[in-house]
Enzyme design. Structure first.
Site, short mmCIF file in Angstrom:
data_model
loop_
_atom_site.label_atom_id
_atom_site.label_comp_id
_atom_site.label_asym_id
_atom_site.label_seq_id
_atom_site.Cartn_x
_atom_site.Cartn_y
_atom_site.Cartn_z
N ASP A 292 -18.73 -10.80 -29.45
CA ASP A 292 -19.28 -10.28 -28.20
C ASP A 292 -18.34 -10.68 -27.06
OD1 ASP A 292 -21.10 -9.16 -26.42
OD2 ASP A 292 -22.29 -10.99 -26.27
N GLU B 50 -14.31 -8.00 -23.98
CA GLU B 50 -13.60 -6.97 -23.17
C GLU B 50 -12.28 -7.47 -22.63
OE1 GLU B 50 -16.90 -7.73 -22.95
OE2 GLU B 50 -17.37 -5.98 -24.15
N ASP C 186 -25.32 -3.65 -23.79
CA ASP C 186 -26.60 -4.05 -23.19
C ASP C 186 -27.33 -2.90 -22.53
OD1 ASP C 186 -25.89 -6.53 -24.05
OD2 ASP C 186 -25.19 -7.24 -22.10
C1 GLC Z 1 -24.28 -10.11 -24.24
C2 GLC Z 1 -24.41 -9.21 -25.46
C3 GLC Z 1 -25.79 -9.36 -26.06
C4 GLC Z 1 -26.04 -10.83 -26.40
C5 GLC Z 1 -25.86 -11.70 -25.16
C6 GLC Z 1 -25.95 -13.18 -25.48
O1 GLC Z 1 -25.11 -9.67 -23.22
O2 GLC Z 1 -24.11 -7.89 -25.18
O3 GLC Z 1 -25.92 -8.55 -27.21
O4 GLC Z 1 -27.32 -10.98 -26.91
O5 GLC Z 1 -24.60 -11.45 -24.57
O6 GLC Z 1 -25.03 -13.55 -26.43
#
Ligand code: GLC
Length: 811
Positions: free
Chosen positions: A424, A427, A501
């Site tokens: 995650d 980017e 998200d």
């Molecule tokens: C980001 C991700 C999400 C995850 C969160 C905490 O917002 O996109 O999927 O649950 O981080 O790790």
């Protein structure tokens, strides 16, 4: 080696915080253009047109339908390095033969004719019959840019009459993108909307369709880039990037399918994933303790809802330190994971790129000692802020860093038994005002040192690549499963992806459908959304409708932010729990079909999800359709996307289809109203298809007795021969590469008005499950049925040997 168009100074970022083209309109346009061709030189596999003002254009043909153009404003073509393109997938055909007249250079392949103007290097690309497919307006031009010491490389073409555009990855707006402008700059876009742009992924590939023919452009440039489809000037479509070369591929059709398949040949396809990764997955931010996590598993068992994988989000770590566990909340992770696995649940763990600045923490110490972290222009290690507070970030564009990173997975994978990894924030996200690294951060870019301007859009892909290598290293020969949020073209070779998200609203359900279809059309098949919505509170109806869509997506995972209560399939009580169970069971019944569709994606490049425009781009009715799609060859789905709705209007492409729920035969080529109360979704099977359905399993690898049902949907006389496939193997490991697979092709046709025949060809040695054939569309009992020439009782359900070769049905 330093890239020719790279920034050479410490930079000031204000310039690009404004919308570049809008600011450009206000100012005098400083476009610079190629001069006149003075020489055509031989390059490696290409011809190089050299202009009198130093501009160079390298031209090659990878195949009869794929042309590669690289324009260098200052004559430095570089070494052609690309993270995405795989020219090695094409046989070497040498440089194109060119001829020259007073005004143009010409060359052709068996499918295309190309004309390049000697003055200004303007391209016209036509098919072999001379129909113009792509025609430059200003063509290649550029603008020197003081703010970051490079060139903004630009390209503009004329929009052809009635041209339509599609593609560009995870964009959340309507699929048809004429009249719009987009940006590719991977961004952490929490709670994005249907018009938010850019989003997380950077897929610089689009498709144009006009005069009944399709082509694609892949702009292989990892700098911040822009695509305009007639927004700025109605008749002009353009693309540009803030640095690098104008490096693009023209990919010919004539069908959308041809274009997408060829793009897959150019940028690769994934390996077969483990079967369990195609099961149902459950996630939340976060199941915070061992008790919560194991109670979750128990919830699936108690409710008899199938599930293959449970996810631990960032709170499993010790203070968000990657590759550690919070041993107070998860005292014995390895033991917990193995116990869950014994009950059929794999565990997937999140890993982010930010490594906490914390002397004594082994990842931090190793990263500093091994010089693995990104540095600033002045040489200091860069410190940004993410969940753990101050962090350093590995430079995943450096081969030695990827090797180091992959080694870090030993604990999670080999020792603890984690089955898959979720990357995650890649980017990369940074909690500063600009939400990512400053532009002057340095990267190796696999031996092409550069700043973050060039590496930003590829960072996430190189992270997931290293992660995948790490899983593979310690996975005991099993197939790695990884999932990523950010991606550049080609990331599909390494991992699945999700759309980030989103929000628990009906609009987001519609967007999830669009994004997954668009990603599939843009090369990325193994994708899904946070089912039910990540932010805000979902409700039973919305969640149910989202599960009904999500079970048809290649990656099928429920995820939520956890701030609004539970979002498990049983959280909203009846009737929702039973309906969600029914649909998750349907996912498991469909697994042989979904797995086959994945296999076909790998073999042919056909996406797993196919928008209507992909199926029939000559039918103008498909141009603006956003909701309907097929999963693989034979299933059509159209989600219900409004509260309180018990049916909807939808469109089926030409052909005949059976309503899955009641076997009603409907004709495509027009809109139909399809009833779909809360316990149904508009769902059709192509006439002539053979659909395999497995017995319900509680997880994909559960041993369950019972036949695989082969549902044969009788073709109409107009159908001609309809082919279906079933591919099967052990579902994990690599024995399939040594022949341990089974593949069958079923050709179904009406041999007379009242006769249907199924011919089967088979390959491979993998043992087949017992089979039972279910006939649909017989209008009562058939007169006779034979299997391999032997008469069987003429019923709608007939027994057949697992390796049957021929069925004949008299109606
Ligand atoms: C980001 C991700 C999400 C995850 C969160 C905490 O917002 O996109 O999927 O649950 O981080 O790790």
């Amino acid at each position: 080696m330093s890239d020719s168009n790279e920034d050479k100074s410490l930079e000031n970022d204000t310039f690009e915080k404004e919308n570049y083209m809008d600011s450009k309109k206000k100012e005098e346009v400083l476009d610079l253009f190629p001069g006149r061709v003075k020489e055509i030189a031989a390059g490696e596999g290409c011809k190089v047109l050299v202009c009198d003002n130093k501009v160079k254009l390298a031209v090659s043909a990878l195949s009869d339908e794929i042309l590669h153009f690289r324009f260098a404003p200052d004559g430095h073509l570089g070494d052609g390095f690309s993270y995405a393109a795989m020219p090695e997938n094409f046989p070497d055909r040498g440089a194109p033969e060119m001829t020259e007249d007073e005004e143009f250079v010409h060359f052709s392949t068996n499918s295309l004719q190309v004309k390049i103007s000697l003055q200004g290097l303007l391209l016209t690309i036509s098919d072999s019959e001379g129909n113009v497919m792509s025609e430059d307006e200003k063509g290649f031009h550029w603008e020197g840019n003081r703010a970051f010491g490079g060139n903004i490389v630009q390209y503009s073409r004329r929009i052809q009459p009635r041209e339509h555009f599609y593609g560009l990855g995870d964009k959340s707006c309507h699929p048809e993108i004429r009249g719009r402008r987009f940006e590719l700059w991977g961004s952490d876009t929490y709670a994005y909307g249907s018009e938010t742009d850019p989003l997380y992924k950077n897929i610089p590939f689009f498709i144009g369709i006009h005069h009944g023919q399709a082509y694609g452009i892949f702009f292989d440039n990892t700098h911040r880039s822009f695509f305009d489809f007639g927004k700025e000037r109605k008749e002009t479509s353009s693309f540009w990037a803030q640095g690098g070369l104008m490096d693009f591929y023209y990919i010919h059709g004539p069908t959308v399918r041809d274009v997408v398949r060829r793009f897959a040949q150019l940028t690769g396809v994934p390996e077969l994933p483990p079967l369990w990764s195609l099961g149902f997955h459950q996630c939340k931010w976060s199941y915070k303790t061992e008790k919560e996590f194991t109670d979750l598993a128990q919830g699936f068992l108690d409710n008899r809802i199938p599930c293959d994988a449970l996810y631990v989000d960032i709170d499993y770590m010790d203070g968000y330190r990657c590759f550690t566990w919070n041993l107070e909340s998860f005292p014995k992770p390895g033991e917990m994971i193995r116990k869950l696995e014994a009950k059929g649940f794999k565990t997937v763990a999140i890993i982010d790129p930010g490594i906490k600045v914390d002397p004594g923490y082994f990842v931090y110490d190793e990263g500093v000692a091994g010089d693995h972290f990104c540095r600033q222009m002045d040489g200091d290690i860069y410190t940004g802020k993410v969940w753990p507070g101050d962090c350093h970030f590995p430079d995943f564009t450096k081969p030695s860093v990827r090797i180091w990173w992959s080694g870090l997975f030993e604990g999670l994978i080999a020792e603890d038994g984690i089955a898959g990894i979720w990357n995650d924030m890649n980017e990369p996200a940074d909690f500063n005002e600009d939400k990512t690294f400053p532009r002057h951060i340095r990267h190796d870019y696999d031996g092409h040192p550069c700043s973050h301007r060039r590496a930003h859009n590829i960072y996430g892909t190189q992270m997931i690549r290293a992660t995948r290598e790490g899983i593979a290293k310690f996975n005991d020969g099993k197939r790695p499963f990884a999932i990523t949020r950010s991606a550049y073209a080609g990331a599909w070779r390494y991992a699945s992806a999700w759309t980030g998200d989103n929000i628990s609203t009906w609009e987001h359900l519609r967007m999830a459908n669009i994004q997954c279809q668009r990603l599939n059309l843009s090369g990325y098949s193994f994708v899904g959304s946070d089912i039910g919505g990540f932010l805000d509170k979902t409700n039973g109806e919305l969640f149910t409708r989202w599960v009904q869509l999500g079970i048809f997506h290649p990656f099928c995972r429920v995820h939520s932010s956890g701030e609004h209560g539970s979002q498990e399939p049983w959280s909203f009580g009846e009737p929702y729990t039973s309906i969600m169970r029914k649909f998750i069971e349907l996912r498991y019944r469909l697994l042989p079909y979904i797995y086959t569709s994945f296999y076909q994606h790998i073999q042919t490049g056909d996406p797993i999800l196919r928008p209507l425009i992909y199926l029939d781009h000559e039918d103008t009715e498909t141009f603006h359709r956003a909701d309907e799609f097929t999963l693989g060859d034979n299933l059509v789905v159209c989600p219900i996307t409004e509260a309180g709705s018990e049916g909807r209007w939808m469109y089926l492409t030409k052909g005949h289809y059976y309503n899955y729920w009641n076997d009603e035969l409907v004709a495509g080529g027009e809109e139909i109203f399809c009833q779909a109360k809360l316990d149904q979704i508009p769902f059709f099977v192509r006439a002539g298809a053979l659909l395999p359905l497995d017995p319900v399993r509680q997880y994909s690898w559960e041993k369950v007795e019972g036949p695989q049902e082969h549902h044969l949907y009788l073709p109409t006389e107009e159908c001609g021969a309809v082919q279906s496939q079933i591919y099967a193997d052990a579902g994990d490991h690599y024995d399939y590469q040594k022949g341990d697979f089974a593949q069958a092709t079923y050709t179904v046709r009406r041999t007379a008005a009242d006769q249907v025949e199924v011919q089967v060809t088979r390959e491979g040695t993998h043992p087949l499950p017992p089979t039972r054939i279910h006939l649909h569309g017989t209008n009562g009992k058939p007169k006779s049925v034979t299997v391999d020439g032997v008469p069987v009782a003429a019923e709608q359900i007939v027994e057949a040997p697992a390796d049957y070769r021929k069925i004949e049905i008299a109606l």
